[in-house]
Design an enzyme around this catalytic site. Structure first.
Site, short mmCIF file in Angstrom:
data_model
loop_
_atom_site.label_atom_id
_atom_site.label_comp_id
_atom_site.label_asym_id
_atom_site.label_seq_id
_atom_site.Cartn_x
_atom_site.Cartn_y
_atom_site.Cartn_z
N SER A 171 -0.79 -2.58 -0.25
CA SER A 171 -0.88 -2.91 1.17
C SER A 171 -1.40 -1.73 1.97
O SER A 171 -1.48 -0.59 1.47
CB SER A 171 0.51 -3.31 1.70
OG SER A 171 1.35 -2.17 1.78
N LYS A 172 -1.73 -1.99 3.21
CA LYS A 172 -2.19 -0.94 4.12
C LYS A 172 -1.12 0.13 4.29
O LYS A 172 -1.43 1.33 4.41
CB LYS A 172 -2.57 -1.54 5.46
CG LYS A 172 -3.02 -0.52 6.50
CD LYS A 172 -3.37 -1.20 7.81
CE LYS A 172 -3.73 -0.18 8.88
NZ LYS A 172 -2.63 0.74 9.19
N ARG A 173 0.13 -0.28 4.30
CA ARG A 173 1.22 0.69 4.46
C ARG A 173 1.22 1.73 3.34
O ARG A 173 1.55 2.89 3.57
CB ARG A 173 2.57 -0.03 4.52
CG ARG A 173 2.81 -0.80 5.80
CD ARG A 173 4.24 -1.32 5.86
NE ARG A 173 4.52 -2.25 4.79
CZ ARG A 173 4.22 -3.55 4.83
NH1 ARG A 173 3.63 -4.05 5.91
NH2 ARG A 173 4.53 -4.35 3.82
#
Length: 501
Positions: A258-260
């Site tokens: 994910s972007k996180r």
């Protein structure tokens, strides 16, 4: 002819997992002499994001992944935006309704939410549809009245329970699902007159002659319903072959990338920088972070696939020549972002120094340095072996362009001896007499002088480096002196003598 497609939704930036899916389609098409189609699946009008389609197209342009057909690129199967194909879908929806393979559902979002609260793990299927408000439970005249009155509705696929649905996946082998666990997929929405992903996807793949559907693992759960749709529409004989790619997994722990993860560990998950039009939030991209497109392509190709040998550095042509879906892993691939940096380092080494210099010049200009391109190329040729990204060159080469204004204190204390000023004063005279001021000749000339004087070679060279660079870094001393020239070398030595004595 082999025909494959990549069909992104313009709902935001293109995730690097989507880039890999497009790349595998591209390699598969090239390997089989086929065609790759770009189709924009924009039927979800509620999630459409302005600028996302242009972002997708620019991402592939930068990566060098080309499409044979698509928006703005021509082709006989267009239009290639689903929002421009709405008239094409409706007759097929009507066919399903007429044959009894679909029905009309009038349930409001509030009614559906109430059912979810009432029934744990609720899904709209054979076990629940007769308790809902649809054309299977309402009298025909009431259904007609609701439709004439413009009542919002969806058309749902009627999935009969207890049937074994089989498909052959080119990566995962035989997949069998009992239809009892498949929900009655929504196929069409009256709210915007557009089909859902499920309906548009099947109709477009059929009409565009798609022979192979290569997509992410997250769509595997939809595949049985798609098989049923092909069957209900009478297109079972032309159903494409399916291949569901393994997920890209977090570098640490489990779960999907994910972007996180990128924000936390400091790597991009999007090909280009993305500015969210709603929040203004900026997300980093591979291009803006200094990655070379060919390095990104090579890195992604080997995430979940291997060529069958130990090769790692491979051109697009080499990748396409040996691409084989049977060499794809069934399990998810850990996203090793450090390996991505390694690939960029290797490709930076292989890049022509002139190309790297042209990329470096804007960095120099941002530091107020105007330099001759030939000189920049010369410096880059000396130092590019040490970098993974062009942006790293400034820290490694600034002294080639700007004389040190100060001297690192720790280095001074360690490297500048009591007799350094006197010895460098003698060396200055030696260097002024040296001609030509080349690398090998000057080095031999200076070392011969040092030996003749009985001086300590290391002490003098360390002091010279401090004078030229301002700290204890940099390449071989005489590469620096040859690059900056005799006059600048003498100037820097004299300044260090004046300041540090």
């Amino acid at each position: 002819m082999t025909r494959v497609r990549f069909a992104p939704s313009p709902t935001g930036p293109l995730h690097i997992g989507g880039v890999r899916t497009a790349l595998y389609n591209y390699l598969f098409a090239r390997q089989h002499g086929g065609k790759l189609i770009l189709r924009i699946e924009d039927t979800d009008s509620q999630r459409f994001v302005e600028g996302a389609e242009a972002y997708i197209i620019e991402s592939f342009r930068w990566l060098g992944i080309t499409f044979d057909e698509g928006p703005g690129g021509g082709g006989e199967s267009g239009p290639y935006r689903q929002s421009e194909r709405r008239e094409i879908y409706r007759p097929h929806v009507d066919r399903l309704l007429s044959s009894g393979h679909a029905y009309i559902a009038f349930d409001t979002p509030e009614e559906l939410e109430a059912k979810r609260r009432e029934i744990p793990n609720f899904q709209y299927d054979a076990s629940t549809r007769m308790k809902m408000r649809n054309s299977l439970t309402l009298p025909a005249d009431e259904v007609g009245a609701l439709l004439r009155g413009g009542e919002r509705h969806v058309v749902r696929l009627r999935v009969e329970p207890g049937e074994e649905v089989r498909l052959h996946d080119l990566i995962r082998g035989e997949v069998t699902v009992n239809s009892s666990i498949i929900d009655d997929k929504a196929l069409y929405k009256s709210s915007d007159g557009l089909p859902t992903y499920h309906m548009a996807n099947i109709v477009d793949d059929h009409l565009m002659g798609i022979t192979h559907v290569i997509r992410g693992e997250e769509w595997l759960s939809s595949a049985p319903a798609h098989v049923l749709l092909y069957r209900c529409l009478g297109w079972e004989d032309t159903m494409p072959a399916f291949a569901h790619l393994p997920l890209l997994l977090k570098p640490e722990g489990g779960g999907k990338l994910s972007k996180r993860d990128g924000d936390r560990l400091g790597f991009p998950v999007f090909p280009l920088e993305w500015r969210d039009p709603a929040s203004g939030e900026v997300s980093s991209g591979y291009r803006e972070s200094g990655y070379l497109p060919e390095a990104v392509v090579n890195f992604l190709a080997l995430l979940g696939w291997n060529p069958g040998d130990n090769r790692e550095i491979m051109s697009v042509d080499e990748l396409a020549a040996c691409f084989d879906l049977t060499h794809c892993s069934r399990s998810g691939a850990k996203f090793d972002y450090e390996k991505g940096r390694w690939f960029n380092h290797r490709y930076m080494q292989m890049r022509d120094s002139g190309d790297v210099a042209r990329m470096f010049i804007p960095v120099l200009e941002s530091h107020g340095v105007q330099a001759d391109p030939a000189y920049v190329e010369k410096v880059v040729a000396l130092m590019k072996e040490r970098i993974s990204f062009v942006g790293e060159l400034w820290e490694l080469t600034h002294f080639f362009f700007v004389a040190p204004a100060a001297y690192d204190e720790k280095t001074r204390q360690k490297r500048w001896k009591a007799d350094s000023a006197a010895q460098l004063t003698e060396l200055t005279a030696v260097l002024q007499a040296r001609e030509p001021f080349d690398v090998e000749g000057t080095e031999a000339y200076v070392k011969e002088w040092i030996a003749g004087k009985g001086y300590h070679l290391g002490n003098i060279m360390n002091a010279v480096r401090l004078a030229l660079v301002g700290e204890g870094i940099g390449p071989q001393i005489f590469h620096i002196t040859e690059a900056i020239g005799k006059d600048e070398t003498v100037r820097r030595l004299q300044r260090a003598i004046d300041v540090l004595k």
